[in-house]
Design an enzyme around this catalytic site. Sequence first.
Site, PDB file in Angstrom:
ATOM      1  N   LEU A  48      71.005  87.873  44.907  1.00 48.16           N
ATOM      2  CA  LEU A  48      71.854  88.805  45.662  1.00 48.16           C
ATOM      3  C   LEU A  48      71.545  90.238  45.269  1.00 48.16           C
ATOM      4  O   LEU A  48      71.093  91.048  46.067  1.00 48.16           O
ATOM      5  CB  LEU A  48      73.332  88.471  45.403  1.00 48.16           C
ATOM      6  CG  LEU A  48      74.357  89.509  45.863  1.00 48.16           C
ATOM      7  CD1 LEU A  48      74.340  89.663  47.374  1.00 48.16           C
ATOM      8  CD2 LEU A  48      75.752  89.153  45.348  1.00 48.16           C
ATOM      9  N   ASP A  49      71.802  90.560  44.021  1.00 45.88           N
ATOM     10  CA  ASP A  49      71.569  91.886  43.449  1.00 45.88           C
ATOM     11  C   ASP A  49      71.048  91.681  42.037  1.00 45.88           C
ATOM     12  O   ASP A  49      71.848  91.494  41.112  1.00 45.88           O
ATOM     13  CB  ASP A  49      72.864  92.692  43.441  1.00 45.88           C
ATOM     14  CG  ASP A  49      72.733  94.046  42.747  1.00 45.88           C
ATOM     15  OD1 ASP A  49      71.606  94.434  42.391  1.00 45.88           O
ATOM     16  OD2 ASP A  49      73.770  94.699  42.528  1.00 45.88           O
TER      17      ASP A  49
END
Length: 393
Positions: free
Chosen positions: A131-132
């Site tokens: 995701l990040d």
Amino acid sequence: MTDDAVPASGTVHWVGAGLSTGSGLAKLCDTAARVRLWHRTEERAAGALAALGLAGRAEPRAYTRAALAAELAPGDVVVSMLPAPEHAPLLGACVEARAHFACSSYVSDAVLELAPAAGAAGVTVLTEAGLDPGIDHLFAHSLIARATAAIGPDTAATYTLTSYCGGVPAVPNDFRYRFSWAPAGVLNALRAPARYIEDGTETTAERPWRATRPYVADGDVDGDVDSETFEAYPNRDSVPFLAQYGLPPAWKPRTFVRGTLRLDGWLTAWAPVFAELERDDDRRIAALAGELAARHPMTETDRDRVVLAVTLDVDAGSGERWSGRYFLDLTGTAEESAMARCVSRPLALGVTHILDGSLPPGLLRAAETPERSESWLTELAEDGVEFALRVGN
């Protein structure tokens, strides 16, 4: 398949079954010839598979690095869901066995040191594919490509690029947060200085929370959803991503920051925590982590929410402007947390591309070209990871 890449065997070893293991594992059970889930014990691995509805679709294994290495064959793919310090030793075992490697974490110096040997061995090393980091990179590369096509790479311009991501409770509490991962990790991340570009100047926030700003997200490209105010602060070191994202040299940054989103009111609610962090007492902070975990856990009945907003505004100075924004806002379900979906689905997508031979050997990040970013975003959208894009001048 790249000529010097080790052909994929079709076997995937998913190592670890923590909070970020979700439906991405199920996806691989559909696409890989064989999947093995490695966990602390074989019983825990079997239990995790049952909880995910995958009993009988993957083989449970008791994890030790030696046990995994004994089963590795050339062309196997190892997916590491272990803590970041464990990636490099696991990658070392992969290089020795000529097995491919994938994880969702940032590239560490230890992994970077092993990259040349991996490439020489024909091994693909896929990183930053969650995701990040992960989806945020896909969004950024897509926006930069669209802006470059509109403005031109040789046109002098200034720009603002912000990338904010946060995992928050779907139903806000007084603390404005619930711990879905190790509280010590959350606290220690806040103790690390953050470097970014602001007003055209490189800036360092020794205490990142002191640089917290309001962030207003309208939440919907069609304007049907009311705006919502979050709080955002810079996280880690944003500056190296100027080069990683490949922005045109003729464009100069006004603002470039990658950071964390929190619910409105977080800064006030966490004031006592910040006071403790200011003292830099390691023993006290370790004790505080335990206290906060007990007070504000994410329980089985709680639902998490993931919000990711990546925005690019470019001004060519002659009245020519371009702006674009990606916005992702997902809430977890009883079957799967939003965080597990957003981390495991991109990671599984990357593994499928190792399996089909479309990724070359050596070190890769999830998104290194606009073309790959657009392709992966299309595939993620088809796979149930919903997001919105808005482009306007």
